[in-house]
Design an enzyme around this catalytic site. Structure first.
Site, PDB file in Angstrom:
ATOM      1  N   HIS A   1       0.399  -1.192  -0.067  1.00 50.47           N
ATOM      2  CA  HIS A   1       0.531   0.043   0.890  1.00 50.47           C
ATOM      3  C   HIS A   1       0.700   1.318   0.257  1.00 50.47           C
ATOM      4  CE1 HIS A   1      -3.917  -2.898   2.189  1.00 50.47           C
ATOM      5  NE2 HIS A   1      -3.828  -2.046   0.463  1.00 50.47           N
TER       6      HIS A   1
ATOM      7  N   CYS B   1      -3.296   1.076  10.114  1.00 52.09           N
ATOM      8  CA  CYS B   1      -3.908   0.092   9.309  1.00 52.09           C
ATOM      9  C   CYS B   1      -4.906  -0.496  10.839  1.00 52.09           C
ATOM     10  CB  CYS B   1      -2.948  -1.560   8.631  1.00 52.09           C
ATOM     11  SG  CYS B   1      -1.717  -1.132   8.266  1.00 52.09           S
TER      12      CYS B   1
HETATM   13  C1  CIR Z   1      -3.955  -7.508   3.567  1.00 48.55           C
HETATM   14  O1  CIR Z   1      -2.952  -7.700   3.157  1.00 48.55           O
HETATM   15  O2  CIR Z   1      -5.025  -7.269   3.479  1.00 48.55           O
HETATM   16  C2  CIR Z   1      -3.649  -6.628   5.146  1.00 48.55           C
HETATM   17  N1  CIR Z   1      -2.479  -8.316   5.756  1.00 48.55           N
HETATM   18  C3  CIR Z   1      -2.235  -6.086   5.696  1.00 48.55           C
HETATM   19  C4  CIR Z   1      -3.370  -4.683   5.392  1.00 48.55           C
HETATM   20  C5  CIR Z   1      -2.562  -3.578   5.580  1.00 48.55           C
HETATM   21  N2  CIR Z   1      -3.295  -2.408   5.568  1.00 48.55           N
HETATM   22  C6  CIR Z   1      -2.677  -1.258   5.436  1.00 48.55           C
HETATM   23  O3  CIR Z   1      -1.544  -1.261   5.079  1.00 48.55           O
HETATM   24  N3  CIR Z   1      -3.726  -0.236   5.585  1.00 48.55           N
END
Ligand code: CIR
Length: 255
Positions: free
Chosen positions: A163, A250
């Site tokens: 991201h 997140c």
């Molecule tokens: C994913 O791959 O969607 C989750 N394991 C981690 C999400 C991380 N979110 C973020 O960076 N906003």
């Protein structure tokens, strides 16, 4: 970077099946729960009222509430996460958002966008294209945010970034903490950049809240660099959360 409220979601048992690009083993559930509780506790200490949502076992990554929605004081926007296993997370968040925001909008069209790809500064919104946020989702979000009077820029981070905010985060209204690769891509001409010291790249997803800068523990060069620049640095244990490619932003939606 000033917030009075946040939403967070407790991790369910299924979090051990959360998505990860590189599998370094499943996170340890008890330690991960402690990390999450420590995070919520830190937000509370810096003056944020946290609305805690119950675990959603059918969505292993649902503790990362930042991705399925985008929030401003005046409205919340339900996004459409790019990962197929995360598609229902927006609908699951909607009832809570309706009780907390005067207006709840939805990303129009068929494209995908993850909140982790959206960087907010006081003047602008930056949307990063990624494996999760596609051109259609970004374009729909640009139009929607434009109609809310926001200035929006779509940027393309260097390859290998999950991201946009995996590789950068705001540590002050106009100052970004960023990996060298992201800094060299020069995506943000209006922002000053503090470059993460070599070897500490995973620390780039920091979170500035009400004057404090929250970073993951275990990155001493960055902690010292930020402290030298006068930031009120708070270190958080995050080893298990980081096994799921996640960081500090997140785990909450803030407004
Ligand atoms: C994913 O791959 O969607 C989750 N394991 C981690 C999400 C991380 N979110 C973020 O960076 N906003």
């Amino acid at each position: 970077t000033s917030f009075t409220h946040a939403i967070a979601r407790r991790p369910g048992d299924s979090v051990i099946h959360g998505l990860r690009v590189v599998d370094r083993g499943a996170p340890d559930l008890a330690s991960l729960r402690r990390e999450h509780a420590g995070y919520v506790d830190t937000l509370t200490r810096v003056g944020v009222t946290v609305e805690m949502l119950e675990p959603l076992e059918s969505y292993p990554d649902s503790m990362f509430v930042e991705d399925p929605a985008l929030v401003f004081r005046e409205a919340a926007i339900l996004l459409r996460p790019g990962a197929p296993s995360r598609r229902g997370e927006g609908a699951a968040l909607e009832p809570s958002l309706r009780t907390l925001f005067p207006e709840v909008l939805s990303l129009p069209g068929e494209g995908h966008a993850d909140g982790g790809d959206v960087l907010l500064t006081p003047e602008a919104v930056y949307i990063g294209l990624s494996a999760r946020t596609d051109a259609g989702g970004a374009a729909a979000l640009v139009r929607l945010l434009g109609s809310l009077g926001r200035r929006v820029h779509v940027v393309t981070p260097p390859a290998g970034v999950l991201h946009l905010k995996t590789a950068c985060s705001l540590v002050e209204d106009h100052t970004l903490l960023a990996t060298r690769a992201l800094a060299e891509a020069a995506l943000f001409p209006d922002l000053d950049v503090v470059v993460v010291p070599e070897g500490e790249e995973p620390v780039a997803n920091a979170l500035r809240v009400n004057g404090a800068v929250l970073i993951a523990d275990g990155f001493p060069k960055t902690a010292a660099l930020l402290a030298r620049r006068g930031y009120d640095v708070r270190l958080l244990a995050l080893d298990q959360v980081m096994k799921l490619d996640a960081g500090l932003s997140c785990m909450s939606l803030r407004w």
